[in-house]
Design an enzyme around this catalytic site. Structure first.
Site, short mmCIF file in Angstrom:
data_model
loop_
_atom_site.label_atom_id
_atom_site.label_comp_id
_atom_site.label_asym_id
_atom_site.label_seq_id
_atom_site.Cartn_x
_atom_site.Cartn_y
_atom_site.Cartn_z
CB CYS A 134 -0.83 -0.03 1.29
SG CYS A 134 -2.06 1.50 1.34
CB CYS A 137 -0.48 2.32 4.04
SG CYS A 137 -2.02 2.03 3.70
CG ASP A 138 3.33 1.21 4.44
OD1 ASP A 138 2.78 1.76 5.51
OD2 ASP A 138 3.35 0.22 3.87
#
Lengths: 405, 105
Positions: A134, A137-138
């Protein structure tokens, strides 16, 4: 206790939301069961969303908020919960979550897909410590660091471009020959023009290495077999998706890879069970095609409910009290209309009910009764067919009335 | 639920006594937004026995990486400053977190 609906949609991604919009706008009592608090499915975690028509600047989460609001506007309900169990064979269909039981006349499976994991050495061990699926997300973690992207489809290359806003360098590992990627041309060109993106061709990742965090990968050239260590702080894996069909794999027909097989009305191998979006066996998995699937499935579900309820009410239930004479007819077949007038003529003083069923509008009922000839007249008593005449004439009609009196 | 950052992490978590749960998140991470209210519910339930806090990695990136966190959402459980449990992944559920919390209360 349970709650009853006309249509229950399992999954609140684009396919489910579009189905919810169409079904609730058709005045069907509709609910979407979604395990996450926010609907949107995979599209809700994709920032770059520039190919949904009409929204050139949208992000995935924004677009999904609009979708959900649109379905809600027509009265679609949202139920939060993960489906644990389903009975799809009988009527009504039953769906159970941890917190409740729901019943519906038709079901639309829109459970979507999830990122595929490869089972590479180190992939599981370093998840959350440098291995990611993701980018939104990261990406923050990798500010000014070096990352590897594995995969070369639309998602992989788009996410690689997104990552360049944060990282120092992205290296895309591509299994194909130099210059060949599965992503759309326009996306490829953008990647080639991006100075932060490098490529390693003809290669796969053999192993992800690290101590506590990822420190690099071993890349294997599939042509020469040569292994090369490449240092990196993170590895983003975008190698396609797998269908989320575990719950129904034994209930409806699926492909070998688990995608649900559907016909052109999005109906599965079980009557009244439809499927839409990424979970189905299809050519293109995009928001726009998921929407189309959802619209078709909802419309077909509406037709299914109409047809089945109509038949049940007018024929099956009525035949409990008195014989029901059903004519399968079509406006395109002249004789079938003559038979209907004949039936009306002879029926006047008999205690029978006459029902005519248009075979084109009621394809499902007609094929279940193996109607080959138009007209065909059948007599129902207590829910069962007791007599059937394919292409009757006046003699047979008279005879029929003398028998059923 | 407390808010941890580079200013208080050392004192609250690493020098803290007893069990501390840290929820690593960022405003851009949808699965984190999904999980956060559920962790807050756990904080209501177990807050008298365990210290609960969240840490926004977009403002505390180095601190997170220092704790060997490189992916979201991640939940770490510490006891007397020592990291005991790591839970991570965008499919992480509140149920999985509660199982680990119960073991430590």
């Amino acid at each position: 206790m349970y709650k009853e609906y006309d249509v229950l949609i399992i999954g609140g991604g684009p396919a489910g939301l579009a189905a919810g919009l169409y079904a609730s706008r058709s005045k069907l009592k509709t609910a979407i069961i979604e395990e996450r608090r926010k609907p949107g499915g995979q599209a809700a975690t994709t920032m770059e969303m520039e190919n949904y028509p009409g929204y050139p600047e949208a992000t995935g989460p924004e677009l999904m908020r609009i979708f959900a609001g649109h379905a809600e506007k027509f009265g679609c309900e949202f139920i939060k919960g993960a489906v644990k169990e389903m009975d799809l064979q009988n009527s009504p269909k039953i769906v159970k979550t941890k917190d409740g039981e729901y019943r519906a006349k038709a079901i639309i499976l829109a459970t979507g897909a999830e990122p595929r994991t490869l089972g590479l050495k180190g992939e599981g061990q370093f998840r959350g410590r440098g291995v990611s699926y993701c980018a939104t997300c990261d990406a923050d973690f990798y500010t000014d660091l070096d990352v590897i992207v594995l995969g070369n489809g639309d998602a992989a290359v788009e996410e690689a471009i997104y990552l360049t806003k944060f990282v120092n360098k992205v290296t895309i590992v591509v299994i194909h020959d130099e210059g060949k990627m599965d992503a759309a041309k326009v996306i490829q060109e953008r990647a080639y023009a991006n100075p932060k993106i490098n490529f390693i061709w003809n290669s796969v990742i053999e192993e992800i290495q690290g101590d506590e965090l990822v420190t690099g990968v071993i890349v294997k050239n599939i042509k020469t077999g040569e292994m090369t260590e490449v240092s990196a702080d993170g590895v983003f894996i975008f190698v396609g998706t797998v269908p989320r069909s575990e719950l129904v794999r034994d209930l409806v027909e699926t492909t070998d890879r688990g995608y649900i097989k559907v016909d052109k009305t999005m109906e599965t191998s079980l009557p009244g069970i439809f499927a839409a979006g990424d979970v189905t066996d299809k050519y293109l998995r995009q928001v726009v095609t998921a929407c189309a699937d959802g619209a078709i499935a909802a419309t077909a579900a509406e037709k299914y409910i109409e047809e089945e309820e109509g038949f049940h009410r007018d024929v099956v239930e009525s035949s409990m009290e008195k014989p029901v004479v059903v004519t399968f007819w079509s406006p395109a077949v002249e004789e079938s209309m003559q038979i209907i007038s004949l039936l009306e003529k002879y029926h006047a003083d008999k205690d029978l009910k006459l029902v005519s069923i248009d075979v084109y509008k009621n394809y499902r009922i007609s094929s279940r009764h193996a109607i080959k000839e138009i007209p065909t007249v059948t007599v129902f008593i207590r829910g069962e067919v007791t007599q059937r005449i394919d292409q009757p004439g006046e003699v047979e009609i008279k005879d029929l009335f003398s028998k059923n009196n | 639920m407390l808010k941890f950052d580079k200013g208080n992490f050392e004192a609250e978590v690493l020098q803290g006594e007893g069990v501390v749960l840290v929820d690593f998140y960022s405003p851009k991470c949808e699965p984190c937004q999904e999980l956060l209210p559920q962790v807050e519910a756990l904080a209501e339930k177990y807050g008298d026995k365990i210290k609960f806090g969240k840490l926004d990695i977009s403002e505390n990136r180095r601190l997170a990486i220092g704790q060997r966190v490189m992916g979201l959402p991640t939940i770490l459980l510490y006891k007397d400053g020592e990291k005991l449990v790591t839970l991570t992944g965008d499919d992480l559920t509140a149920e999985e977190i509660e199982v680990e919390v119960k073991k430590l209360v």
